[in-house]
Design an enzyme around this catalytic site. Structure first.
Site, mmCIF file in Angstrom:
data_model
loop_
_atom_site.group_PDB
_atom_site.id
_atom_site.type_symbol
_atom_site.label_atom_id
_atom_site.label_comp_id
_atom_site.label_asym_id
_atom_site.label_seq_id
_atom_site.Cartn_x
_atom_site.Cartn_y
_atom_site.Cartn_z
ATOM 1 N N HIS A 14 18.643 -12.638 -32.981
ATOM 2 C CA HIS A 14 18.757 -13.719 -33.952
ATOM 3 C C HIS A 14 19.437 -13.189 -35.202
ATOM 4 C CE1 HIS A 14 15.361 -11.521 -35.602
ATOM 5 N NE2 HIS A 14 15.584 -12.136 -36.744
ATOM 6 N N SER A 39 19.720 -13.281 -39.513
ATOM 7 C CA SER A 39 19.065 -13.614 -40.791
ATOM 8 C C SER A 39 19.631 -12.664 -41.844
ATOM 9 C CB SER A 39 17.540 -13.509 -40.664
ATOM 10 O OG SER A 39 17.162 -12.178 -40.309
ATOM 11 N N SER A 42 -6.569 3.776 -45.268
ATOM 12 C CA SER A 42 -5.831 3.683 -46.531
ATOM 13 C C SER A 42 -5.135 5.032 -46.740
ATOM 14 C CB SER A 42 -6.789 3.356 -47.678
ATOM 15 O OG SER A 42 -6.064 3.139 -48.863
#
Length: 895
Positions: free
Chosen positions: A436, A438, A580
């Site tokens: 696609h 973009s 984290s």
């Protein structure tokens, strides 16, 4: 009507209404013109005016409305009452999405009674949603200029030729597959633009357009053109690039006035000798001399595909089921394999300067390219399209990886990317495959290792430092989840330099993330190497701290007492259930969280210097650049032959994506209407591996005939990226903390300049010139003189690209032999006189300069035009409408 009254009631709620109509009339209605497309509520204002000042509104001759307006449908019903209307503009494109792309208007038809506007000569319906041409248009007896570009037209009506007075017609960027035979009846048509459609053939009747001077058929699906085009004796410019032509008639070479024939990017294997030898023919991007591909092959090889080479001024190309290779002027390559698209598809592209408002870089990311936008968005190809994007080589970035990042409309994601290096140029390109189109850009990120964690558990380790391992035990999750690991190595020298403490040590910085919001069901075991110089044998546990940072790096907590730390000779091992940042520190300091935050912030910053240099031959041209400190010497070495200036500024620190400004002070001024000028200062955005450079012409209000001007340029901080720590952003507030550096700029005392004598036109006498129109901005005689001063021995190439014939060029050279200045002036002003009525002449000038390799002059003209557009919009907002002539006037003048 009741409906109109209800609509007008909307204005009453805002303090407008019937009493406000006179105020609106005073500000919007002037000299029989209404320009309401600059207002977001233009149709509402029009309805109020019609209700309150009908007698004046029905006398209007020029009307502009935005078709993005929600009240357009109601407004259209009033148009037939404007019997004196000469020019009507109902354009879309005034609204834009968050990426700056034009949004098409809602116009799909016109009221039948519009065909009764017998005075209408100019009609612009561009950027709308028309699928068929409104039949009422064919009943406009005076129509001379018709624009329906950027719509969805698939055909023109069979009786289109009834528009017998039409001189200009543009239907570019539609979906036309054919033309009616009656088009040959447009006997006075001069300019026909059918570019970027889906035309597969042309009727022979096109050859009857005997007054046509410019015909643009580029970007269609034409495999041949009729021999009748040789009858267009007035034709000067014929654009046929980006089609599927396999042959062209040799008779085109006999057109007496032809000065440009563009056949680039077709399928021409042979071209008639008469055409091939013409100096104004463009043939690049054709398989000239190649043999036909073998039909016995099972699949066409990539080497047999059509190759397209697009020039800098082009923004689209066509892909067919046969596939193709495409090379853009900026170095970007595409490969569309056979079968990518079942039907011919028009691809549009543009490159954009990265805007940090929507190009979101993650921590420690480095931007390496401009943004590439490819349209149409959302179309899914049947096979993967390959893209090669050049990028700035990150030679100083180690233990990182280069990826292409793409935007889906909601979020950015990274594509699987292969890095390659061109053999000849040694330039680096990022290679990816997509289904696609973009937005795309190239970034350098921390190396990312990832894996799927099933219920039975798994092991993940870092490819940057294999000693960093994460062990997921059985039962750690109920459903398979994806986990990512990144490592930021931190040297002992960096820690010592930032903390000014030789005793501080830290392990590599570990970042763990997952695609689930749920913590793990069982503790995950993490192994980190001990800080440099620390082993399990000499370890002082009281000095070792395990820090946990949030994903934004804003807070760092010491969790040493909350976990069980195990040690081997080289590693520390601990268990967590939440992911984290994790960081091992070895230090005698007590408030270690604050120190870690400071170090983390500094690891994201770049040490830079500012340079301000002036051209040796033209001191008014100033080069400004923000350069990382390790690049300063090689950059200055490159520029020293053409520029001179002061030593670079002192070193300052900046974040990737940080905004800064350059302000000229103490008698130095710039054009404050430049698009990149904010409150009189030049706007920059710092990206460590992009150029961060601008060249600008400066002036001075001081009389320089008697003295030099000793001014300066100062650099100031602007907005910082959203991801910057709050403390760092807070420290930069206040007038003093915004200043970064100041460098001197000196404009020398004026001396008699090149081509400067009592007559500004060197003996030439031309009537006053205003090229262009009020909407797009004018080019005046003074502007052309400024352009002439920058043209040199390439004036003949520029003249040919402007459309002058070889005979004209030769005559100009002969008449002004041995005087280059007069040759340039004669060429430029001759062209200007010939094209002063052409509404697109300024764009033609910009294109010609680019095609002649004079991007610098093209940039100057575009700056002048942008200034004119801005002033025009401001004048409309102040008094309602510009009094000077416009495109519409040009149409009326032809009556």
């Amino acid at each position: 009507t009741q409906k109109m009254a209800e609509l007008l009631g909307l204005g009453d709620q805002c303090g407008e209404g019937a009493s406000g109509a006179s105020v609106l009339a005073g500000s919007c209605l002037a000299d029989s013109r209404l320009n309401l497309d600059v207002y977001p509520d233009g149709c509402h204002r029009f309805l109020q005016l019609f209700e309150g000042r009908r007698g004046e509104v029905v006398q209007v001759e020029f009307l502009r409305l935005s078709s993005n307006d929600r009240l357009l449908g109601t407004t259209l019903g009033i148009l037939p009452h404007l019997k004196h209307l000469k020019s009507l503009v109902l354009k879309g494109g005034h609204a834009r999405d968050e990426f700056g792309s034009c949004q098409y208007g809602s116009l799909t038809s016109l009221p039948p009674d519009v065909g009764n506007l017998r005075c209408l000569t100019h009609l612009d319906l561009s950027f709308n949603s028309l699928s068929t041409l409104p039949s009422c248009i064919l009943h406009l007896p005076s129509l001379r200029v018709l624009l329906v570009s950027h719509n969805s037209l698939v055909a023109l009506p069979e009786n289109f030729g009834s528009l017998s007075k039409l001189t200009f017609f543009s239907a570019m960027k539609n979906q036309l597959k054919g033309l009616p035979q009656s088009i040959g009846e447009l006997a006075v048509l001069q300019d026909l633009d059918l570019s970027e459609n889906a035309l597969e053939f042309l009727p022979e009747e096109v050859g009857n357009l005997h007054n046509c001077t410019e015909l643009d058929l580029s970007g269609n699906h034409l495999s041949s053109i009729p021999d009748s085009l040789a009858n267009l004796k007035s034709l000067r410019r014929l654009h046929l690039h980006s089609n599927l032509l396999v042959t062209v008639p040799a008779s085109l070479a006999s057109l007496p006035n032809l000065s440009r024939l563009d056949l680039q990017n077709n399928c021409l294997r042979t071209v008639p000798a008469k055409i091939q030898t013409l100096p104004f023919v463009r043939l690049r991007g054709n398989p000239l001399g190649e043999t036909e591909p073998s039909l016995q092959a099972d699949e066409p090889s990539a080497g047999g595909l059509r190759r397209l080479f697009l020039a800098s001024g082009e923004d689209s190309f066509t892909v067919t089921s046969e596939g193709c290779k495409v090379v853009l002027a900026c170095g970007i390559h595409f490969y569309f394999p056979p079968g990518t698209a079942s039907d011919p598809l028009r691809i549009y592209f543009r490159t954009l300067a990265p805007d940090p408002q929507w190009v979101k870089l993650r921590h420690h990311d480095v931007l390496l390219s401009r943004v590439l936008e490819l349209q149409p968005h959302g179309v899914k190809f049947q096979q993967e399209v390959q893209i090669w994007m050049p990028y700035a080589s990150p030679q100083t970035l180690h233990q990182r990886e280069v990826v292409v990042r793409t935007f889906s409309g909601q979020s950015w994601s990274d594509l699987r990317t292969r890095v390659e290096q061109k053999r000849k140029s040694k330039k680096h390109v990022a290679h990816c495959s997509v289904l696609h189109f973009s937005w795309f850009l190239v970034v350098s990120r921390l190396v990312q290792n990832e894996c799927k964690v099933p219920t039975e558990g798994t092991l993940l380790f870092s490819s940057v430092d294999p000693n960093i391992k994460v062990t997921f035990p059985p039962g750690v999750t109920e459903e398979t989840r994806s986990v990512k690991l990144q490592v930021l190595p931190v040297s002992a020298e960096e820690i010592e330099e930032i903390t000014a403490d030789a005793g501080c040590r830290a392990s590599p910085l570990l970042c763990l993330s997952q695609d689930s919001l749920v913590d793990f069901l069982r503790p995950v075991r993490i192994q980190l190497p001990l800080p440099p110089g620390v082993t399990g044998l000499n370890l002082d546990r009281s000095r070792l701290h395990l820090l946990h940072g949030d994903l934004e790096g804003q807070t760092w907590d010491d969790i040493t007492s909350q976990v069980v730390l195990e040690f081997t000779h080289l590693y520390a091992v601990f268990e967590v259930t939440h992911f984290s940042w994790y960081w091992l520190w070895y230090t005698t300091k007590t408030y270690i969280g604050g120190i870690a935050k400071k170090v983390y912030e500094r690891l994201r910053m770049y040490q830079v210097n500012f340079i301000a240099l002036q051209r040796k031959k033209d001191p008014e041209q100033v080069l400004l650049q923000c350069v990382p400190k390790h690049k300063v010497d090689p950059v200055l070495k490159k520029l020293q032959d053409r520029y001179r200036g002061p030593e670079p500024s002192d070193m300052v620190e900046m974040f990737e994506g940080e905004q800064f400004f350059a302000a000229f002070e103490r008698g130095i001024s710039i054009d404050m209407d430049r698009p990149d000028c904010v409150d009189g200062r030049l706007l920059f955005i710092f990206y460590s591996h992009l150029k961060n450079m601008k060249e600008i012409y400066v002036t001075s209000p001081v009389d320089r005939k008697g003295q030099a001007v000793k001014g300066q340029v100062s650099f100031y901080r602007g907005a910082v990226p959203e991801s910057i720590p709050e403390d760092a952003s807070r420290r930069r507030k206040g007038p003093d903390s915004l200043w970064l550096a100041t460098l001197p700029i000196k404009l020398p005392r004026l001396k008699p300049r090149w081509r400067e004598n009592p007559s500004p036109l060197n003996g030439f006498s031309f009537p006053p010139l205003n090229l262009g129109n009020a909407e797009t901005g004018y080019l005046t005689q003074a502007n052309l003189l400024s352009i002439a001063r920058r043209v040199g021995a390439d004036w003949q190439t520029i003249g040919l690209n402007l459309g002058l014939t070889y005979q004209q060029i030769e005559r100009i050279g002969y008449n002004n032999r041995e005087d280059l200045d007069k040759q340039i002036l004669d060429m430029l002003f001759s062209w200007a006189q010939q094209n002063s009525e052409d509404p697109d002449c300024v764009n033609n000038l910009i294109t010609a300069m680019k095609e002649s390799g004079r991007q610098d002059i093209a940039d100057e003209v575009e700056t002048i035009i942008e200034l004119g557009q801005q002033k025009y919009r401001e004048s409309i907002r102040r008094v309602g409408l510009e009094q000077e002539s416009s495109t519409e006037d040009s149409a009326i003048a032809m009556m």
